[in-house]
Scaffold this active site. Structure first.
Site, PDB file in Angstrom:
ATOM      1  N   ASP A  39       7.214 -17.388  44.780  1.00 44.51           N
ATOM      2  CA  ASP A  39       8.465 -16.823  44.260  1.00 44.51           C
ATOM      3  C   ASP A  39       8.912 -17.560  42.999  1.00 44.51           C
ATOM      4  O   ASP A  39       9.176 -16.949  41.964  1.00 44.51           O
ATOM      5  CB  ASP A  39       9.570 -16.790  45.327  1.00 44.51           C
ATOM      6  CG  ASP A  39       9.505 -17.963  46.286  1.00 44.51           C
ATOM      7  OD1 ASP A  39       8.705 -18.877  46.042  1.00 44.51           O
ATOM      8  OD2 ASP A  39      10.265 -17.978  47.271  1.00 44.51           O
TER       9      ASP A  39
ATOM     10  N   LYS B  75       2.245 -18.632  49.200  1.00 47.46           N
ATOM     11  CA  LYS B  75       3.479 -18.783  49.984  1.00 47.46           C
ATOM     12  C   LYS B  75       3.156 -19.618  51.223  1.00 47.46           C
ATOM     13  O   LYS B  75       3.398 -19.215  52.366  1.00 47.46           O
ATOM     14  CB  LYS B  75       3.998 -17.387  50.365  1.00 47.46           C
ATOM     15  CG  LYS B  75       5.392 -17.369  50.962  1.00 47.46           C
ATOM     16  CD  LYS B  75       6.485 -17.494  49.927  1.00 47.46           C
ATOM     17  CE  LYS B  75       7.851 -17.529  50.595  1.00 47.46           C
ATOM     18  NZ  LYS B  75       8.931 -17.844  49.656  1.00 47.46           N
TER      19      LYS B  75
ATOM     20  N   TYR C 151      -4.927  -6.738  51.360  1.00 46.46           N
ATOM     21  CA  TYR C 151      -5.739  -5.637  50.846  1.00 46.46           C
ATOM     22  C   TYR C 151      -6.955  -5.364  51.721  1.00 46.46           C
ATOM     23  O   TYR C 151      -7.754  -4.486  51.406  1.00 46.46           O
ATOM     24  CB  TYR C 151      -6.169  -5.929  49.406  1.00 46.46           C
ATOM     25  CG  TYR C 151      -5.050  -5.748  48.417  1.00 46.46           C
ATOM     26  CD1 TYR C 151      -3.899  -6.498  48.527  1.00 46.46           C
ATOM     27  CD2 TYR C 151      -5.124  -4.825  47.392  1.00 46.46           C
ATOM     28  CE1 TYR C 151      -2.853  -6.350  47.634  1.00 46.46           C
ATOM     29  CE2 TYR C 151      -4.085  -4.669  46.490  1.00 46.46           C
ATOM     30  CZ  TYR C 151      -2.958  -5.434  46.626  1.00 46.46           C
ATOM     31  OH  TYR C 151      -1.928  -5.287  45.731  1.00 46.46           O
TER      32      TYR C 151
ATOM     33  N   ASP D 229      -1.827  -9.382  42.068  1.00 46.57           N
ATOM     34  CA  ASP D 229      -1.555  -8.021  41.599  1.00 46.57           C
ATOM     35  C   ASP D 229      -0.181  -7.991  40.926  1.00 46.57           C
ATOM     36  O   ASP D 229      -0.011  -7.496  39.803  1.00 46.57           O
ATOM     37  CB  ASP D 229      -1.583  -7.081  42.811  1.00 46.57           C
ATOM     38  CG  ASP D 229      -1.784  -5.629  42.413  1.00 46.57           C
ATOM     39  OD1 ASP D 229      -1.873  -5.353  41.211  1.00 46.57           O
ATOM     40  OD2 ASP D 229      -1.840  -4.776  43.317  1.00 46.57           O
TER      41      ASP D 229
ATOM     42  N   ASP E  58       0.850  -8.254  36.588  1.00 43.29           N
ATOM     43  CA  ASP E  58       1.646  -7.211  35.927  1.00 43.29           C
ATOM     44  C   ASP E  58       2.858  -7.836  35.243  1.00 43.29           C
ATOM     45  O   ASP E  58       3.209  -7.472  34.120  1.00 43.29           O
ATOM     46  CB  ASP E  58       2.121  -6.152  36.942  1.00 43.29           C
ATOM     47  CG  ASP E  58       1.116  -5.013  37.102  1.00 43.29           C
ATOM     48  OD1 ASP E  58      -0.076  -5.252  36.864  1.00 43.29           O
ATOM     49  OD2 ASP E  58       1.537  -3.898  37.457  1.00 43.29           O
TER      50      ASP E  58
END
Ligand code: NAD
Length: 494
Positions: free
Chosen positions: A222, A189, A142, A246, A250
């Site tokens: 993941d 990750k 970002y 983000d 959600d």
């Protein structure tokens, strides 16, 4: 925070001096409807706030302001230090920057706190789920630094700082301690991105040692996201990087019940911004269909942040009672389970009618002020010895790997021999594999073979020689060692 002009208060009949000034931005799409509903409830509950309206987003874009934030809005934000914001539509295509990201980063709002709570059986979701996602809010992909470098290849830089990682990790653990939470799970990750995500994971593990009473675990993003989707009750506080947070929040919000219910607090040392996690929902804008709960619960977070914990609990409890009574907006309404399907305005009225009541089955809210320890400054790490040892030269070329290597080795750079060529990160020279598909963007690694010092002048001489031999250089990255440890990753297959 500087005192704001009392004359600007928009609460007639109440002296502005007794009120806490806050900036409000209605936003786009459903923003004005859900903000009006939220204001109705705040006013009915007697929230001691003095509202100062600012315009950001689509209206500012339409006036040609690519940032989406007019100067006048910055002035109000600086003076109030607190913003309650509706969702903003980000125009598609180049030339426009996301107002949300601009506000978060300009105001230094480094922590994005997203509680994802199940209200089952009144709203369909996993019963007992109560997860708080603490998302790093300023760094990572970002940073928005993107470039097109060749005919084929574009890139986005992932920027991660040691202080940024330490600050968000410490925020998450301090939040867990302050709110009686039992476990923090960090998510990244780091098995693939060993420098960026690796720094985040290592920093979380280091900070965890300062909070021995809080259990700590780390998961790869993941599997972590998959498990949040199927076993959300295994999680308590999750701390993660910007992009993963983000997505993960959600997922968690939908698993809890609905994205329309989830609030968020964006917290910094000097300012804070409160907004629902959903977007401007243009598909239902202006139809009195939107659920105002995400923004309302964000306003509750804002009241807690400002120390108005009693009125925050009064609103939250009336809202819980409304859900229990089966008064639901369309996206959470279930025939048979819900009692009444209502629009945005009627939902707000139903909450107002229940002010002073407590939920009967869901746990009643009681808030503690957030302690200052969550914002404790992070000490700068001891500087390490930094030494230049080589350079990655990125070039555009249509040659084969062997032909490109032959040209690059003819440059006569004796102090910096060519060590490796990779294409999209995979080593293709020396000893590349014929199956590897190559694009027109090559990373050519020159590295010293002995301990002889090299300088930036050696890099410049190499680049000048490359240019002189018709090599199209599109970018360079210096290779450094820090206290003897490489500050760069190997090529895949190297
Ligand atoms: P969205 O969240 O606006 O909508 C996704 C779906 O959820 C839609 O079907 C919508 O109708 C529904 N929905 C969202 N909020 C709801 C609510 N309160 N009540 C009932 N249903 C609701 O996501 P999107 O469509 O991908 O994005 C639309 C715009 O919002 C884009 O321009 C995007 O950039 C922007 N956006 C802004 C923010 C923000 O301001 N913080 C966040 C996400 C997206």
């Amino acid at each position: 925070m500087t005192a704001i002009n009392p004359a600007r208060s928009d609460q007639p009949g109440r002296p502005a001096a007794s009120l806490t000034p806050v900036a409000v931005a209605a936003g786009d799409g459903i923003g004005p409807e859900i903000l009006a509903a939220t204001r109705t409830i705040l006013d009915a509950a007697g929230a001691p706030l003095d509202y100062h309206a600012i315009v950001v987003g689509e209206q500012a874009y339409l006036q040609g302001l690519t940032s989406g934030v007019p100067d006048a809005a910055w002035d109000v934000l600086r003076r109030t230090g607190v913003l309650l914001k509706g969702p903003i539509t980000t125009p598609k295509g180049g030339g426009w920057k996301s107002v949300n990201v601009t506000l978060r980063k300009t105001l230094g709002l480094f922590a994005n706190v997203r509680p994802c709570v199940s209200y089952a059986p009144f709203v369909q979701g996993v019963p007992g789920m109560d997860v708080v996602v603490v998302r790093e809010n300023e760094e990572d992909l970002y940073a928005g630094i993107e470039h097109r470098q060749t005919q084929e290849v574009v890139q986005c830089l992932k920027i991660v700082s040691r202080t940024g990682c330490a600050r968000i990790a410490r925020y998450a653990f301090a939040y867990a301690r302050a709110h009686g939470r039992k476990k923090v799970t960090s998510v990244a990750k780091d098995n693939i991105m060993k420098l960026t995500d690796g720094l985040f994971a290592r920093t979380c593990a280091e900070v965890a040692k300062e909070y021995p009473e809080i259990a700590y675990e780390h998961q790869i993003v993941d599997i972590g996201t998959a498990r949040v989707a199927v076993r959300p009750k295994d999680y308590d506080v999750i701390v993660t990087m910007n992009l993963y947070g983000d997505i993960l929040s959600d997922v968690a919000a939908e698993v809890a019940g609905s994205i329309g219910l989830a609030p968020s607090a964006n917290i910094g040392a000097k300012a804070a911004m409160f907004e629902a996690i959903h977007g401007s929902a243009p598909d239902i804008a202006g139809k009195d269909l939107a659920n105002p709960s995400g923004l309302l619960l964000s306003a509750v977070q804002m009241l807690v942040h400002l120390g108005h914990t009693d009125v925050a609990a009064r609103i939250q409890n009336a809202w819980l009672r409304t859900l229990e009574d089966g008064v639901h907006t369309a996206e959470v309404f279930r025939a048979g389970a819900s009692a009444r399907k209502v629009g945005t305005r009627a939902f707000a009225d139903a909450v107002c009618e229940r002010l002073g009541q407590l939920p009967q089955r869901l746990p009643a809210a009681a808030f503690r002020p957030t302690p200052a320890s969550t914002l404790a400054p992070v000490a700068a790490p001891a500087p390490q010895h930094k030494e230049l040892v080589g350079v990655d030269v990125f070039v555009q070329s249509d040659l084969t790997p062997d032909a490109l290597a032959a040209r690059l080795r003819s440059l006569g750079a004796t102090k910096l021999p060519l060590e490796m060529i990779s294409n999209r990160g995979v080593k293709v020279w020396p000893n590349g594999q014929p199956e590897t598909w190559c694009t027109d963007h090559w990373r050519c690694r020159y590295r010293r073979t002995d301990k002889q010092p090299i300088t930036f002048a050696d890099v410049l001489a190499l680049l000048a020689a490359a240019h002189g031999h018709g090599v199209e250089v599109v970018k360079t990255e210096q290779l450094y060692e820090f206290d003897g440890a490489p500050g760069f990753s190997l090529g895949q297959g190297q």
